[in-house]
Scaffold this active site. Sequence first.
Site, PDB file in Angstrom:
ATOM      1  N   TRP A  15     -71.159  11.048   0.183  1.00 15.83           N
ATOM      2  CA  TRP A  15     -71.425  11.431  -1.217  1.00 15.83           C
ATOM      3  C   TRP A  15     -70.168  12.126  -1.761  1.00 15.83           C
ATOM      4  CZ3 TRP A  15     -73.729  16.691  -2.593  1.00 15.83           C
ATOM      5  CH2 TRP A  15     -74.059  16.769  -3.959  1.00 15.83           C
TER       6      TRP A  15
ATOM      7  N   ASP B 122     -77.722  16.737   6.210  1.00 16.18           N
ATOM      8  CA  ASP B 122     -78.022  16.760   4.784  1.00 16.18           C
ATOM      9  C   ASP B 122     -79.196  15.813   4.556  1.00 16.18           C
ATOM     10  OD1 ASP B 122     -78.133  16.751   2.053  1.00 16.18           O
ATOM     11  OD2 ASP B 122     -76.124  15.930   1.724  1.00 16.18           O
TER      12      ASP B 122
ATOM     13  N   LYS C  21     -85.143  14.361  -5.334  1.00 14.37           N
ATOM     14  CA  LYS C  21     -85.514  12.937  -5.349  1.00 14.37           C
ATOM     15  C   LYS C  21     -86.964  12.736  -4.950  1.00 14.37           C
ATOM     16  CE  LYS C  21     -81.060  12.764  -5.564  1.00 14.37           C
ATOM     17  NZ  LYS C  21     -80.000  11.961  -6.090  1.00 14.37           N
TER      18      LYS C  21
HETATM   19  N1  PGU Z   1     -76.767  15.309  -0.815  1.00 15.03           N
HETATM   20  C1  PGU Z   1     -76.700  13.998  -1.081  1.00 15.03           C
HETATM   21  C2  PGU Z   1     -76.387  13.050   0.008  1.00 15.03           C
HETATM   22  C3  PGU Z   1     -76.947  13.539  -2.394  1.00 15.03           C
HETATM   23  O1  PGU Z   1     -76.897  12.241  -2.639  1.00 15.03           O
HETATM   24  C4  PGU Z   1     -77.240  14.466  -3.416  1.00 15.03           C
HETATM   25  C5  PGU Z   1     -77.468  14.028  -4.826  1.00 15.03           C
HETATM   26  C6  PGU Z   1     -77.306  15.833  -3.061  1.00 15.03           C
HETATM   27  C7  PGU Z   1     -77.056  16.210  -1.753  1.00 15.03           C
HETATM   28  C8  PGU Z   1     -77.597  16.919  -4.042  1.00 15.03           C
HETATM   29  O2  PGU Z   1     -78.750  16.806  -4.715  1.00 15.03           O
HETATM   30  P1  PGU Z   1     -79.354  17.979  -5.605  1.00 15.03           P
HETATM   31  O3  PGU Z   1     -79.705  17.349  -6.903  1.00 15.03           O
HETATM   32  O4  PGU Z   1     -78.345  19.048  -5.740  1.00 15.03           O
HETATM   33  O5  PGU Z   1     -80.555  18.423  -4.882  1.00 15.03           O
HETATM   34  N2  PGU Z   1     -76.800  12.876  -5.250  1.00 15.03           N
HETATM   35  C9  PGU Z   1     -77.177  12.112  -6.420  1.00 15.03           C
HETATM   36  C10 PGU Z   1     -77.394  12.959  -7.664  1.00 15.03           C
HETATM   37  C11 PGU Z   1     -76.226  13.210  -8.543  1.00 15.03           C
HETATM   38  C12 PGU Z   1     -75.206  14.118  -7.934  1.00 15.03           C
HETATM   39  O6  PGU Z   1     -74.150  13.590  -7.566  1.00 15.03           O
HETATM   40  O7  PGU Z   1     -75.475  15.325  -7.808  1.00 15.03           O
HETATM   41  C13 PGU Z   1     -76.205  10.962  -6.593  1.00 15.03           C
HETATM   42  O8  PGU Z   1     -76.361  10.222  -7.555  1.00 15.03           O
HETATM   43  O9  PGU Z   1     -75.358  10.757  -5.718  1.00 15.03           O
END
Ligand code: PGU
Length: 421
Positions: free
Chosen positions: A153, A234, A270
């Site tokens: 990510w 994570d 999510k």
């Molecule tokens: N860890 C991973 C692997 C993730 O994909 C995301 C969110 C998070 C942690 C953090 O999520 P929180 O909303 O802080 O609980 N990824 C999404 C949301 C957008 C972003 O980048 O924050 C995404 O689209 O990759």
Amino acid sequence: MAMRGLMHVSKLLPATARVRVSSFWSGVETGPPDAIFGLVEAHKKDPRPNKVSLAIGAYRDDQGKPWVLPTVRKAEQRIVDKNLDKEYAGIMGYESFCKEAYKLAFGEDDNFKNNSYVTTQTVSGTGALRLAGMFLNKFYPEAKTIYLPNPSWPNHNPVFKQSGLEVKSYRHCNFQNMTFDAAGCYDDLRSIPNKSMVLFHACAHNPTGIDLSLDHWAEVSKICKEKNHLVFVDMAYQGFATGDLEKDSAGLRLLAKDGHKLVLCQSFSKNMGLYGERCGAMTFLTESESEAKAVESQIKIIIRPLYSNPPITGARIATEILTSPDLYSEWLDELKAMAGRIFEMRGKLQQGLINEGSTRDWSFIHTQIGMFCYSGMNQEQVKRLQDEYGIYMTKDGRISMVSLSSNNIGYVAKSMHEVTK
Ligand code: PGU
């Protein structure tokens, strides 16, 4: 009018005052937009009526609308009916929420009941990762480097860098055939220094959708034990990968059963659709109760000057769902429905590309899992999709499957075929 008034006032200021006021930030250079949220902003400004945003992982229904889970609405109503106050939660958040978050992740198995651990409520998954990063920077001097899967990510890197850690990677994706590079991963885990910090995505790997099988987890666990690595998990998508909470946490539970004193970051963005409520948790498994108490005291010392204590509404909603048998069982169905819709969209996208006449092998669309499809499209193809077709996705070719719907899937398949033929 307002502008004229402003000029008039500034003329009244002495010349020195004017210079000083305008010079504070003159050295600040404009930074790049965020890899994900920047695209959301760009998509909003795009005037084309057929534009499609496949950038962010935020669930949509088949009409393309954000979906508030019915259980969340019901939980909100119950909370309103309780007429609760708005007092601060403690520094660690709500105790009942922390207990439920731990139970959800590790299950109620006897193996875990007797674990000593500390869980704190966090400002969602990102806040949990940052807090863990800061704690590790302060209290894990054995290693100042955290190893991330390649790819990972995009926000992992700045989260840990800004926590003061160095970031390196280990192999995860075999880019030739879009599968898990097991041999590469094991090799890397063996060759990095003992006691390294290694981050794993519990399930629904972001961005690749390539998860580890239980055999892979067992091997990873074995190597990490031999090397005495600190395992960091994570888990932002429990329930979202397969629709089944147990299956999605099987890797995590295997690691814990094997005795890893791991660090876990959880997000409820999510699986409960609580994105903007910022609801998450961080857990440290510890050797003993006294160790847990000491860790807890230091977590508090980091949180207090950072944000003092976490937001309360999301945690109340999550706790209501997790502790009410009727809401809990309804929520399990909602998870299945969300995961099922994504699965259906995977089939439709693959079929849509075949129907357009694409001769590429798109079969991985169906084998990948979770919120995203790692399409293998290159930056130029992604740019063409945005410029010529108004379709937005991250530049690594990641498609947010949850933003596909019956209305746009045909257009997306056609456009993808146009830029990849
Ligand atoms: N860890 C991973 C692997 C993730 O994909 C995301 C969110 C998070 C942690 C953090 O999520 P929180 O909303 O802080 O609980 N990824 C999404 C949301 C957008 C972003 O980048 O924050 C995404 O689209 O990759």
